[in-house]
Scaffold this motif. Structure first.
Motif, PDB file in Angstrom:
ATOM      1  N   UNK A  34     -12.199  27.690   0.912  1.00  0.00           N
ATOM      2  CA  UNK A  34     -13.509  27.696   0.276  1.00  0.00           C
ATOM      3  C   UNK A  34     -14.634  27.891   1.269  1.00  0.00           C
ATOM      4  N   UNK A  35     -14.524  27.293   2.431  1.00  0.00           N
ATOM      5  CA  UNK A  35     -15.546  27.473   3.470  1.00  0.00           C
ATOM      6  C   UNK A  35     -15.602  28.920   3.928  1.00  0.00           C
ATOM      7  N   UNK A  78     -21.760  26.750  -3.319  1.00  0.00           N
ATOM      8  CA  UNK A  78     -22.210  27.613  -2.227  1.00  0.00           C
ATOM      9  C   UNK A  78     -21.802  29.055  -2.459  1.00  0.00           C
ATOM     10  N   UNK A  79     -20.573  29.260  -2.931  1.00  0.00           N
ATOM     11  CA  UNK A  79     -20.088  30.618  -3.193  1.00  0.00           C
ATOM     12  C   UNK A  79     -20.964  31.315  -4.225  1.00  0.00           C
ATOM     13  N   UNK A 100      -5.117  19.892  -0.023  1.00  0.00           N
ATOM     14  CA  UNK A 100      -6.564  19.833  -0.095  1.00  0.00           C
ATOM     15  C   UNK A 100      -7.202  20.495   1.113  1.00  0.00           C
ATOM     16  N   UNK A 101      -6.565  20.352   2.256  1.00  0.00           N
ATOM     17  CA  UNK A 101      -7.102  20.972   3.474  1.00  0.00           C
ATOM     18  C   UNK A 101      -7.160  22.488   3.331  1.00  0.00           C
ATOM     19  N   UNK A 146     -19.097  19.024   1.127  1.00  0.00           N
ATOM     20  CA  UNK A 146     -18.232  20.156   1.463  1.00  0.00           C
ATOM     21  C   UNK A 146     -16.894  20.093   0.745  1.00  0.00           C
ATOM     22  N   UNK A 147     -16.856  19.408  -0.396  1.00  0.00           N
ATOM     23  CA  UNK A 147     -15.652  19.394  -1.221  1.00  0.00           C
ATOM     24  C   UNK A 147     -15.645  20.578  -2.167  1.00  0.00           C
ATOM     25  N   UNK A 148     -14.717  20.600  -3.121  1.00  0.00           N
ATOM     26  CA  UNK A 148     -14.608  21.741  -4.043  1.00  0.00           C
ATOM     27  C   UNK A 148     -15.890  22.034  -4.816  1.00  0.00           C
ATOM     28  N   UNK A 149     -16.606  20.997  -5.250  1.00  0.00           N
ATOM     29  CA  UNK A 149     -17.849  21.217  -6.003  1.00  0.00           C
ATOM     30  C   UNK A 149     -18.905  21.876  -5.126  1.00  0.00           C
TER      31      UNK A 149
END
Length: 308
Positions: A66-67, A22-23, A59-60, A14-17
């Motif tokens: 992103x989520x 997912x997007x 980062x949070x 569930x990080x940036x990658x």
């Protein structure tokens, strides 16, 4: 038995990658499931000021935004770790710490690579001589022995349960057990000796390797092996069991420019593919992996707008 739920693309991480994957996958109108615990992304607790077009953020904030973006396009999220992956019927089965099994047309591995260490005396010196970071890799060496597993998460809990089939006695040393209720229940009902609210303070040496561990309260365990399993299930072990090709140092997953691994249907993105350790690289690779995995699922005839 309930029918197994399947997704076109399952993303580990569930990080940036993982979020960028997912997007882009969800925008291709395939069903997407993202697995992993939000706060464990390496960027979550850091400040970010060198990411293009974003001058100063945390980062949070990046992760939470992103989520929301991925969810808006239809991606689903489960805050669980993965314990096992297996190929089946042209796709893959992904087993979670709760015991749930999901089908996947394609899998994207985007979990990062940091191998957390205890940082205690004896750990570095005894690596390979009784200290291990991989239960699946080294379990056979400890048949009939007494061993300790250190860690709070699913990797430690499942590792301790696995070692019951090999070792004479298995200790699990953890501060606060942080696993699903199902996995915690299985652990507590098992023969594993659980030392909660304790930490490993030192790993001691004998003539041939590990002689034992000393916990933070001074208690000594006479063990011949110490497995350090911090956090989630080691993705390198999961990937290796499927035959995914790693680099020469066995630290990263090898990919081509399409982020394809050596196993058709499995993709990788972000830190798991090697340096540099930058958000920009992770996002770029996640974009490619998401598009390619969605395309793969559609070609295999699995593309759909919703999970089965």
């Amino acid at each position: 038995m309930a029918e197994k739920k399947s997704y076109d693309v399952v993303i580990l991480g569930t990080g940036p990658a993982g979020l960028q994957a997912a997007i882009h996958a969800a925008r291709k109108k395939v069903s997407v499931l993202v697995l992993g615990k939000e706060g464990r992304s390496s960027i979550f607790h850091h400040h970010v000021e060198n990411y293009c077009c974003v001058f100063d953020t945390t980062g949070e904030d990046i992760i939470k935004t992103g989520r929301r973006q991925a969810a808006a396009f239809g991606a689903e999220f489960l805050e669980e770790d993965v314990l096992a992956m297996a190929a089946e019927g042209g796709g893959f089965n992904v087993t979670l710490e709760s015991g749930a099994i999901f089908g996947a047309g394609a899998v994207i591995i985007a979990t990062g690579t940091a191998r957390k260490r205890l940082g205690v005396p004896g750990e570095k010196e005894l690596l390979g001589r009784g200290v291990s970071y991989c239960v699946e890799c080294d379990c056979n060496f400890y048949k009939g022995a007494e061993v300790a597993v250190a860690g709070n998460g699913s990797a430690a809990a499942s590792g301790a349960l696995t070692m019951l089939a090999y070792a004479r006695t298995v200790h699990l040393v953890c501060e606060t057990l942080d696993v699903s209720p199902a996995l915690a229940s299985e652990l507590r009902k098992s023969a594993v000796t659980l030392h909660e609210n304790r930490k490993v303070g030192e790993i001691t040496a004998g003539t041939d390797g590990v002689a034992g561990v000393v916990m933070d309260d001074g208690t000594r365990l006479a063990v011949q092996g110490v497995f350090i399993e911090l956090g989630a299930k080691g993705v390198m072990e999961l990937a290796g069991l499927l035959g995914v090709q790693l680099d020469d140092e066995m630290k990263h997953i090898q990919t081509n420019k399409k982020m394809e691994t050596s196993v058709p249907g499995i993709y990788a993105a972000g830190d798991i593919t090697g340096p540099p350790w930058q958000v920009a690289k992770a996002v770029g690779e996640g974009c490619i992996a998401g598009l390619e995995a969605a395309g793969y699922a559609k070609k295999k005839g699995r593309g759909s707008a919703a999970a089965q």
